[in-house]
Write a protein that holds these residues in place. Structure first.
Motif, mmCIF file in Angstrom:
data_model
loop_
_atom_site.group_PDB
_atom_site.id
_atom_site.type_symbol
_atom_site.label_atom_id
_atom_site.label_comp_id
_atom_site.label_asym_id
_atom_site.label_seq_id
_atom_site.Cartn_x
_atom_site.Cartn_y
_atom_site.Cartn_z
ATOM 1 N N ARG A 81 27.820 -27.348 10.494
ATOM 2 C CA ARG A 81 27.832 -27.416 9.034
ATOM 3 C C ARG A 81 26.432 -27.520 8.450
ATOM 4 O O ARG A 81 25.538 -28.090 9.050
ATOM 5 C CB ARG A 81 28.638 -28.634 8.552
ATOM 6 C CG ARG A 81 30.122 -28.505 8.770
ATOM 7 C CD ARG A 81 30.837 -29.765 8.365
ATOM 8 N NE ARG A 81 32.291 -29.620 8.460
ATOM 9 C CZ ARG A 81 33.146 -30.614 8.411
ATOM 10 N NH1 ARG A 81 32.706 -31.848 8.265
ATOM 11 N NH2 ARG A 81 34.444 -30.401 8.490
ATOM 12 N N TYR A 83 25.005 -28.985 4.807
ATOM 13 C CA TYR A 83 25.436 -29.802 3.682
ATOM 14 C C TYR A 83 24.494 -29.623 2.497
ATOM 15 O O TYR A 83 23.280 -29.686 2.648
ATOM 16 C CB TYR A 83 25.454 -31.284 4.074
ATOM 17 C CG TYR A 83 26.416 -31.630 5.186
ATOM 18 C CD1 TYR A 83 27.704 -32.077 4.907
ATOM 19 C CD2 TYR A 83 26.039 -31.519 6.514
ATOM 20 C CE1 TYR A 83 28.585 -32.412 5.926
ATOM 21 C CE2 TYR A 83 26.908 -31.841 7.543
ATOM 22 C CZ TYR A 83 28.177 -32.285 7.235
ATOM 23 O OH TYR A 83 29.044 -32.607 8.250
ATOM 24 N N HIS A 85 23.586 -31.661 -0.660
ATOM 25 C CA HIS A 85 23.780 -33.024 -1.125
ATOM 26 C C HIS A 85 23.484 -33.141 -2.622
ATOM 27 O O HIS A 85 22.659 -32.416 -3.178
ATOM 28 C CB HIS A 85 22.881 -33.986 -0.346
ATOM 29 C CG HIS A 85 23.211 -34.048 1.109
ATOM 30 N ND1 HIS A 85 24.379 -34.600 1.585
ATOM 31 C CD2 HIS A 85 22.537 -33.588 2.200
ATOM 32 C CE1 HIS A 85 24.409 -34.510 2.909
ATOM 33 N NE2 HIS A 85 23.306 -33.892 3.302
ATOM 34 N N ILE A 90 19.182 -30.596 1.562
ATOM 35 C CA ILE A 90 20.062 -29.801 2.400
ATOM 36 C C ILE A 90 19.854 -30.262 3.831
ATOM 37 O O ILE A 90 18.726 -30.347 4.305
ATOM 38 C CB ILE A 90 19.759 -28.296 2.281
ATOM 39 C CG1 ILE A 90 19.819 -27.852 0.819
ATOM 40 C CG2 ILE A 90 20.735 -27.481 3.118
ATOM 41 C CD1 ILE A 90 19.414 -26.412 0.609
ATOM 42 N N THR A 91 20.940 -30.555 4.529
ATOM 43 C CA THR A 91 20.837 -30.992 5.916
ATOM 44 C C THR A 91 21.847 -30.222 6.756
ATOM 45 O O THR A 91 22.731 -29.548 6.233
ATOM 46 C CB THR A 91 21.112 -32.500 6.053
ATOM 47 O OG1 THR A 91 22.426 -32.789 5.547
ATOM 48 C CG2 THR A 91 20.084 -33.316 5.298
ATOM 49 N N THR A 92 21.698 -30.325 8.071
ATOM 50 C CA THR A 92 22.602 -29.660 8.996
ATOM 51 C C THR A 92 22.947 -30.618 10.121
ATOM 52 O O THR A 92 22.203 -31.547 10.406
ATOM 53 C CB THR A 92 21.959 -28.389 9.578
ATOM 54 O OG1 THR A 92 22.847 -27.806 10.540
ATOM 55 C CG2 THR A 92 20.641 -28.693 10.251
ATOM 56 N N ASN A 93 24.097 -30.409 10.777
ATOM 57 C CA ASN A 93 24.448 -31.247 11.923
ATOM 58 C C ASN A 93 24.039 -30.574 13.234
ATOM 59 O O ASN A 93 24.469 -30.973 14.302
ATOM 60 C CB ASN A 93 25.942 -31.564 11.944
ATOM 61 C CG ASN A 93 26.810 -30.315 12.097
ATOM 62 O OD1 ASN A 93 26.327 -29.192 11.981
ATOM 63 N ND2 ASN A 93 28.088 -30.500 12.337
ATOM 64 N N ASN A 131 35.173 -28.153 1.598
ATOM 65 C CA ASN A 131 35.008 -29.159 0.568
ATOM 66 C C ASN A 131 35.260 -28.564 -0.817
ATOM 67 O O ASN A 131 34.543 -28.807 -1.774
ATOM 68 C CB ASN A 131 33.602 -29.766 0.634
ATOM 69 C CG ASN A 131 33.546 -31.141 -0.009
ATOM 70 O OD1 ASN A 131 34.580 -31.769 -0.188
ATOM 71 N ND2 ASN A 131 32.363 -31.590 -0.342
ATOM 72 N N ASP A 144 28.646 -33.899 -2.984
ATOM 73 C CA ASP A 144 28.180 -33.244 -1.768
ATOM 74 C C ASP A 144 29.138 -32.121 -1.395
ATOM 75 O O ASP A 144 30.348 -32.280 -1.441
ATOM 76 C CB ASP A 144 28.099 -34.249 -0.620
ATOM 77 C CG ASP A 144 26.925 -35.196 -0.765
ATOM 78 O OD1 ASP A 144 26.161 -35.020 -1.728
ATOM 79 O OD2 ASP A 144 26.795 -36.094 0.074
ATOM 80 N N ARG A 145 28.580 -30.979 -1.003
ATOM 81 C CA ARG A 145 29.392 -29.854 -0.572
ATOM 82 C C ARG A 145 28.813 -29.307 0.720
ATOM 83 O O ARG A 145 27.649 -29.519 1.031
ATOM 84 C CB ARG A 145 29.433 -28.752 -1.648
ATOM 85 C CG ARG A 145 30.041 -29.217 -2.958
ATOM 86 C CD ARG A 145 30.153 -28.070 -3.954
ATOM 87 N NE ARG A 145 30.687 -28.506 -5.225
ATOM 88 C CZ ARG A 145 31.977 -28.636 -5.502
ATOM 89 N NH1 ARG A 145 32.866 -28.355 -4.566
ATOM 90 N NH2 ARG A 145 32.385 -29.050 -6.681
ATOM 91 N N TYR A 146 29.633 -28.593 1.456
ATOM 92 C CA TYR A 146 29.138 -28.028 2.700
ATOM 93 C C TYR A 146 29.882 -26.741 3.022
ATOM 94 O O TYR A 146 30.949 -26.472 2.491
ATOM 95 C CB TYR A 146 29.292 -29.012 3.862
ATOM 96 C CG TYR A 146 30.707 -29.461 4.151
ATOM 97 C CD1 TYR A 146 31.552 -28.688 4.939
ATOM 98 C CD2 TYR A 146 31.198 -30.659 3.644
ATOM 99 C CE1 TYR A 146 32.847 -29.097 5.207
ATOM 100 C CE2 TYR A 146 32.482 -31.075 3.912
ATOM 101 C CZ TYR A 146 33.308 -30.295 4.694
ATOM 102 O OH TYR A 146 34.582 -30.697 4.956
ATOM 103 N N GLU A 148 30.618 -24.215 6.711
ATOM 104 C CA GLU A 148 30.610 -24.432 8.149
ATOM 105 C C GLU A 148 30.867 -23.137 8.920
ATOM 106 O O GLU A 148 31.384 -22.146 8.384
ATOM 107 C CB GLU A 148 31.641 -25.479 8.541
ATOM 108 C CG GLU A 148 33.072 -25.085 8.231
ATOM 109 C CD GLU A 148 34.022 -26.252 8.406
ATOM 110 O OE1 GLU A 148 35.203 -25.985 8.645
ATOM 111 O OE2 GLU A 148 33.601 -27.419 8.300
#
Length: 352
Positions: A81, A83, A85, A90-93, A131, A144-146, A148
């Motif tokens: 994903r 994200y 925010h 913006i972040t990623t897993n 989301n 927050d939205r993401y 994937e």
């Protein structure tokens, strides 16, 4: 947008504030004062000349992220994903391969003043906008939205794929697109490895009572260096050894006898510092003050590994290599550990 620098009316102010030009306004409205930069005191229409409500800049570059996930047999149920925010980050897993991305406000929080739109340009193995998001639709960043990416069904070995998303940003109420970037998510999913035996490259060396040997040259009955870990459950305890953790470590060097072994070929492997092994190979590690075993695929930055000289070494390199590798599964007794490839390892064959 910016309000006129000459003649100005309330319709110009309302338009700049992102509402209908016929909206009822007062110079004492908090939004009008914020636009004019007059939090208190006298204010006139002239104070609103040449002002921009959207006092934000955006900086967003192309973004690549990779993630390896372990799945249950037959399904790919873990997601990669990115994200968006509410605070504008913006972040990623997964791990970022190159580039970075973040949009930055000059004043205040941009969250409610930005819209985001995502469209899938390349669907390598399965993608979903999540989301509450749908493709090609603008969304206010008031939550927050993401989105994937996941790979298709995994029945044996691994499956991988890449998806690309076009991401667009605009200021609220302004149809002009302010920034565009391409996000690339590359995911490799593996069939669950937790029940698989661990194994090392056959070219690594191990110390025996008769001197050093390459793993591929071992024979049943050889006695290899081992390490007794006090409190570690026996491997016959339905893999309780893998769940075992301790905040204290006591142990001593020892020897174990080779009882069983099998050479196989892996289609891909992990490189852990200078050691090559299967994805499922268990190393003895220290993480966050706890001691225990961890599969190679699940090692993390900051982990420390117990080396062959029984000192702790930092994890400086861990990566997946998509090339075949000849490996050895080794079963030893009476201790279920052996020292090879530079580290303390749990033996790789589970007895019934």
């Amino acid at each position: 947008m910016t309000t006129p620098s000459g003649q100005i009316g309330f319709s110009d102010i309302s338009t700049e504030l992102g509402t209908s030009s016929t909206s009822q306004r007062s110079l004492n409205d908090s939004s009008v004062r914020a636009l004019a930069g007059k939090s208190s005191g006298q204010i006139g229409l002239g104070d609103c000349r040449g002002k921009s409500w959207y006092a934000y800049t955006t900086t967003m570059t192309n973004y690549k992220s990779r993630r390896s996930v372990s799945t249950t047999s037959g399904t790919a149920n873990n997601y990669h994903r990115i994200y968006f925010h509410q605070n504008g980050s913006i972040t990623t897993n997964g791990s970022v391969e190159s580039g970075s991305t973040r949009w930055v406000s000059q004043t205040g929080s941009p969250g409610n003043d930005f819209d985001v739109r995502v469209s899938v340009t390349t669907n390598g193995a399965g993608s979903e906008l999540s989301n509450g998001m749908s493709a090609n639709t603008w969304y206010r960043l008031n939550a927050d939205r993401y989105f994937e990416h996941h790979v298709s069904r995994v029945t044996n070995g691994s499956s991988s794929g890449e998806s690309k998303f076009k991401v667009e940003l605009r200021w609220r109420g302004n149809n002009s697109i302010k920034d565009t970037a391409t996000f690339t998510l590359n995911t490799t999913a593996f069939k669950a490895i937790d029940a698989d035996p661990g194994c090392l490259w056959t070219g690594h060396e191990v110390e025996t009572k008769n001197g050093f040997k390459k793993l591929k040259d071992l024979v049943i009955g050889d006695v290899v260096r081992s390490y007794i870990i006090n409190g570690l459950p026996d491997e016959s305890s339905q893999r309780r050894w893998e769940e075992w953790q301790s905040s204290e470590l006591s142990g001593e060097p020892s020897w174990s006898e080779v009882r069983n072994m099998e050479i196989t070929e892996e289609g891909m492997y992990m490189e852990v510092n200078n050691t090559k092994c299967s994805l499922s190979h268990p190393f003895f590690i220290q993480r966050n003050g706890l001691f225990g075993f961890c599969r190679a695929l699940y090692l993390q930055a900051g982990d420390k590994l117990l080396k062959d000289d029984l000192t702790w070494g930092s994890l400086t390199n861990v990566k997946l290599v998509k090339s075949p590798l000849e490996v050895l599964m080794l079963d030893v007794e009476e201790n279920d550990t052996y020292i090879a490839g530079g580290y303390v390892n749990h033996n790789g064959i589970q007895k019934p």
